[in-house]
Design a protein around this motif. Structure first.
Motif, PDB file in Angstrom:
ATOM      1  N   THR A   1       0.835  -1.206   0.000  1.00 37.37           N
ATOM      2  CA  THR A   1       0.000   0.000   0.000  1.00 37.37           C
ATOM      3  C   THR A   1       0.864   1.249   0.000  1.00 37.37           C
ATOM      4  OG1 THR A   1      -1.677  -1.215   1.263  1.00 37.37           O
ATOM      5  CG2 THR A   1      -1.869   1.177   1.231  1.00 37.37           C
ATOM      6  N   SER A   2       0.439   2.235  -0.789  1.00 37.56           N
ATOM      7  CA  SER A   2       1.145   3.516  -0.848  1.00 37.56           C
ATOM      8  C   SER A   2       0.289   4.617  -0.257  1.00 37.56           C
ATOM      9  CB  SER A   2       1.492   3.873  -2.293  1.00 37.56           C
ATOM     10  OG  SER A   2       2.470   3.007  -2.799  1.00 37.56           O
ATOM     11  N   PHE A   3       0.957   5.575   0.363  1.00 41.59           N
ATOM     12  CA  PHE A   3       0.337   6.768   0.913  1.00 41.59           C
ATOM     13  C   PHE A   3       1.145   7.961   0.420  1.00 41.59           C
ATOM     14  CE2 PHE A   3      -0.414   3.367   3.955  1.00 41.59           C
ATOM     15  CZ  PHE A   3      -1.773   3.468   4.194  1.00 41.59           C
ATOM     16  N   LEU A   4       0.565   9.153   0.501  1.00 39.59           N
ATOM     17  CA  LEU A   4       1.281  10.366   0.126  1.00 39.59           C
ATOM     18  C   LEU A   4       1.495  11.241   1.347  1.00 39.59           C
ATOM     19  CD1 LEU A   4      -0.495  11.388  -3.214  1.00 39.59           C
ATOM     20  CD2 LEU A   4       1.552  10.002  -2.898  1.00 39.59           C
ATOM     21  N   LEU A   5       2.634  11.925   1.358  1.00 44.42           N
ATOM     22  CA  LEU A   5       2.971  12.877   2.409  1.00 44.42           C
ATOM     23  C   LEU A   5       3.330  14.185   1.724  1.00 44.42           C
ATOM     24  CD1 LEU A   5       3.624  13.309   5.474  1.00 44.42           C
ATOM     25  CD2 LEU A   5       5.977  12.700   4.900  1.00 44.42           C
ATOM     26  N   PRO A   6       2.676  15.296   2.090  1.00 45.72           N
ATOM     27  CA  PRO A   6       3.025  16.577   1.466  1.00 45.72           C
ATOM     28  C   PRO A   6       4.471  16.947   1.776  1.00 45.72           C
ATOM     29  CG  PRO A   6       1.012  16.777   2.777  1.00 45.72           C
ATOM     30  CD  PRO A   6       1.602  15.436   3.069  1.00 45.72           C
ATOM     31  N   SER A   7       5.191  17.408   0.765  1.00 39.13           N
ATOM     32  CA  SER A   7       6.598  17.764   0.984  1.00 39.13           C
ATOM     33  C   SER A   7       6.727  19.003   1.864  1.00 39.13           C
ATOM     34  CB  SER A   7       7.308  17.973  -0.353  1.00 39.13           C
ATOM     35  OG  SER A   7       6.764  19.081  -1.026  1.00 39.13           O
ATOM     36  N   SER A   8       5.664  19.770   1.989  1.00 38.28           N
ATOM     37  CA  SER A   8       5.699  20.965   2.837  1.00 38.28           C
ATOM     38  C   SER A   8       5.784  20.612   4.314  1.00 38.28           C
ATOM     39  CB  SER A   8       4.456  21.816   2.581  1.00 38.28           C
ATOM     40  OG  SER A   8       3.291  21.078   2.915  1.00 38.28           O
ATOM     41  N   SER A   9       5.557  19.353   4.663  1.00 39.55           N
ATOM     42  CA  SER A   9       5.550  18.960   6.072  1.00 39.55           C
ATOM     43  C   SER A   9       6.933  18.972   6.700  1.00 39.55           C
ATOM     44  CB  SER A   9       4.925  17.570   6.223  1.00 39.55           C
ATOM     45  OG  SER A   9       5.689  16.609   5.546  1.00 39.55           O
ATOM     46  N   GLY A  10       7.965  18.884   5.899  1.00 48.56           N
ATOM     47  CA  GLY A  10       9.325  18.836   6.428  1.00 48.56           C
ATOM     48  C   GLY A  10       9.672  17.442   6.896  1.00 48.56           C
ATOM     49  N   PHE A  11      10.647  16.841   6.253  1.00 58.67           N
ATOM     50  CA  PHE A  11      11.018  15.480   6.588  1.00 58.67           C
ATOM     51  C   PHE A  11      12.463  15.229   6.216  1.00 58.67           C
ATOM     52  CE2 PHE A  11       8.885  15.445   2.442  1.00 58.67           C
ATOM     53  CZ  PHE A  11       9.904  14.971   1.623  1.00 58.67           C
ATOM     54  N   THR A  12      12.996  14.148   6.760  1.00 59.64           N
ATOM     55  CA  THR A  12      14.335  13.678   6.441  1.00 59.64           C
ATOM     56  C   THR A  12      14.217  12.197   6.103  1.00 59.64           C
ATOM     57  OG1 THR A  12      15.299  15.226   8.016  1.00 59.64           O
ATOM     58  CG2 THR A  12      16.687  13.384   7.317  1.00 59.64           C
ATOM     59  N   ILE A  13      14.845  11.788   5.017  1.00 64.35           N
ATOM     60  CA  ILE A  13      14.842  10.381   4.624  1.00 64.35           C
ATOM     61  C   ILE A  13      16.200   9.796   4.992  1.00 64.35           C
ATOM     62  CG2 ILE A  13      14.638   8.750   2.719  1.00 64.35           C
ATOM     63  CD1 ILE A  13      13.038  10.962   1.227  1.00 64.35           C
ATOM     64  N   GLU A  14      16.180   8.678   5.718  1.00 61.35           N
ATOM     65  CA  GLU A  14      17.413   8.016   6.134  1.00 61.35           C
ATOM     66  C   GLU A  14      17.454   6.596   5.593  1.00 61.35           C
ATOM     67  OE1 GLU A  14      20.161   8.819   7.664  1.00 61.35           O
ATOM     68  OE2 GLU A  14      19.646  10.822   8.347  1.00 61.35           O
ATOM     69  N   GLN A  15      18.622   6.174   5.152  1.00 60.14           N
ATOM     70  CA  GLN A  15      18.832   4.792   4.751  1.00 60.14           C
ATOM     71  C   GLN A  15      18.855   3.913   5.995  1.00 60.14           C
ATOM     72  OE1 GLN A  15      18.981   3.610   1.769  1.00 60.14           O
ATOM     73  NE2 GLN A  15      19.787   5.146   0.402  1.00 60.14           N
ATOM     74  N   ARG A  16      18.419   2.695   5.862  1.00 56.74           N
ATOM     75  CA  ARG A  16      18.416   1.755   6.987  1.00 56.74           C
ATOM     76  C   ARG A  16      19.810   1.606   7.593  1.00 56.74           C
ATOM     77  NH1 ARG A  16      15.162  -3.724   7.448  1.00 56.74           N
ATOM     78  NH2 ARG A  16      16.025  -4.472   9.403  1.00 56.74           N
ATOM     79  N   GLU A  17      20.841   1.612   6.746  1.00 51.64           N
ATOM     80  CA  GLU A  17      22.212   1.436   7.222  1.00 51.64           C
ATOM     81  C   GLU A  17      22.658   2.541   8.164  1.00 51.64           C
ATOM     82  OE1 GLU A  17      21.735   1.675   3.566  1.00 51.64           O
ATOM     83  OE2 GLU A  17      21.056  -0.381   3.782  1.00 51.64           O
ATOM     84  N   ASN A  18      22.018   3.705   8.102  1.00 50.58           N
ATOM     85  CA  ASN A  18      22.387   4.834   8.954  1.00 50.58           C
ATOM     86  C   ASN A  18      21.612   4.859  10.273  1.00 50.58           C
ATOM     87  OD1 ASN A  18      24.111   5.678   6.928  1.00 50.58           O
ATOM     88  ND2 ASN A  18      22.583   7.003   6.001  1.00 50.58           N
ATOM     89  N   LEU A  19      20.792   3.846  10.514  1.00 48.77           N
ATOM     90  CA  LEU A  19      19.959   3.790  11.712  1.00 48.77           C
ATOM     91  C   LEU A  19      20.402   2.647  12.615  1.00 48.77           C
ATOM     92  CD1 LEU A  19      16.523   4.237   9.928  1.00 48.77           C
ATOM     93  CD2 LEU A  19      17.867   6.012  11.050  1.00 48.77           C
ATOM     94  N   ILE A  20      20.007   2.724  13.861  1.00 48.01           N
ATOM     95  CA  ILE A  20      20.236   1.642  14.812  1.00 48.01           C
ATOM     96  C   ILE A  20      18.948   0.832  14.858  1.00 48.01           C
ATOM     97  CG2 ILE A  20      20.712   1.046  17.204  1.00 48.01           C
ATOM     98  CD1 ILE A  20      22.097   3.820  17.424  1.00 48.01           C
ATOM     99  N   THR A  21      18.976  -0.383  14.338  1.00 45.69           N
ATOM    100  CA  THR A  21      17.767  -1.199  14.316  1.00 45.69           C
ATOM    101  C   THR A  21      17.537  -1.847  15.674  1.00 45.69           C
ATOM    102  OG1 THR A  21      18.974  -3.087  13.446  1.00 45.69           O
ATOM    103  CG2 THR A  21      17.879  -1.679  11.843  1.00 45.69           C
ATOM    104  N   ASN A  22      16.266  -2.020  15.995  1.00 44.60           N
ATOM    105  CA  ASN A  22      15.872  -2.671  17.237  1.00 44.60           C
ATOM    106  C   ASN A  22      15.925  -4.176  17.016  1.00 44.60           C
ATOM    107  OD1 ASN A  22      14.796  -3.519  19.620  1.00 44.60           O
ATOM    108  ND2 ASN A  22      12.817  -2.482  19.370  1.00 44.60           N
ATOM    109  N   LYS A  23      16.894  -4.828  17.598  1.00 37.48           N
ATOM    110  CA  LYS A  23      17.054  -6.266  17.422  1.00 37.48           C
ATOM    111  C   LYS A  23      16.235  -7.064  18.442  1.00 37.48           C
ATOM    112  CE  LYS A  23      21.606  -5.886  15.258  1.00 37.48           C
ATOM    113  NZ  LYS A  23      21.195  -4.874  14.407  1.00 37.48           N
ATOM    114  N   SER A  24      15.684  -6.386  19.417  1.00 37.82           N
ATOM    115  CA  SER A  24      14.849  -7.035  20.429  1.00 37.82           C
ATOM    116  C   SER A  24      13.477  -7.340  19.821  1.00 37.82           C
ATOM    117  CB  SER A  24      14.674  -6.104  21.626  1.00 37.82           C
ATOM    118  OG  SER A  24      13.665  -6.601  22.485  1.00 37.82           O
ATOM    119  N   PRO A  25      12.886  -8.491  20.163  1.00 41.56           N
ATOM    120  CA  PRO A  25      11.547  -8.798  19.650  1.00 41.56           C
ATOM    121  C   PRO A  25      10.450  -7.994  20.355  1.00 41.56           C
ATOM    122  CG  PRO A  25      12.291 -10.554  21.086  1.00 41.56           C
ATOM    123  CD  PRO A  25      13.444  -9.589  20.946  1.00 41.56           C
ATOM    124  N   GLU A  26      10.835  -7.233  21.358  1.00 41.50           N
ATOM    125  CA  GLU A  26       9.860  -6.468  22.129  1.00 41.50           C
ATOM    126  C   GLU A  26       9.905  -4.994  21.760  1.00 41.50           C
ATOM    127  OE1 GLU A  26      10.368  -7.264  26.259  1.00 41.50           O
ATOM    128  OE2 GLU A  26      10.561  -9.406  25.926  1.00 41.50           O
TER     129      GLU A  26
END
Length: 147
Positions: free
Chosen positions: A15-40
């Motif tokens: 499913t796709s949704f739209l977000l207005p670009s006027s809202s202000g956002f930052t797009i980050e690659q997964r590699e630049n994030l700390i993923t939650n490895k916990s199942p909780e």
């Protein structure tokens, strides 16, 4: 710099949704994030900015928290008191001329203190893409907490 009348297409599963670009956002690659490895917990990953962890949540097409692991990016909404993110399978900035948004008011009580999650739709061919109301989406994501 984005045009305020442009929209970012966010794909959550099929499913796709739209977000207005006027809202202000930052797009980050997964590699630049700390993923939650916990199942909780509800948080899928964190973006660290100046020693502050900004949460990103993984939602399914019905906007329920899920822990699927196929996402590639996270879109962080620039909001107060802190930015909050949504993991996505794909993002695409749509050309301005391609999108004609029809405003509408969803029925029923709003799910957030800032109103309904959607403020319009883009009907193209045989499909409709709902347009997020950025402040309500941010409030919804913030309400998920780090449980």
């Amino acid at each position: 710099m984005t045009d305020p009348n442009q929209y970012l297409r966010l794909q959550l599963g099929d499913t796709s949704f739209l977000l207005p670009s006027s809202s202000g956002f930052t797009i980050e690659q997964r590699e630049n994030l700390i993923t939650n490895k916990s199942p909780e917990g509800n948080v899928a990953a964190w973006r660290v900015v100046q020693a502050t962890r900004l949460p990103a949540y993984c939602l399914d097409a019905a906007l329920r928290v899920t822990r699927q692991h196929l996402w590639h990016r996270a879109v962080f909404l620039d909001t107060l008191p802190q930015a909050v993110g949504l993991t996505v399978d794909e993002v695409q900035l749509l050309p301005r001329a391609e999108t004609v948004i029809s405003p509408f008011m969803p029925l029923g009580l709003p799910p957030t203190r800032l109103g309904h999650l959607f403020s319009g739709a883009w009907v193209t061919g045989h499909r409709a893409l709902l347009v997020f109301e950025p402040k309500a989406l941010a409030a919804y994501l913030q309400s998920l907490g780090e449980e």
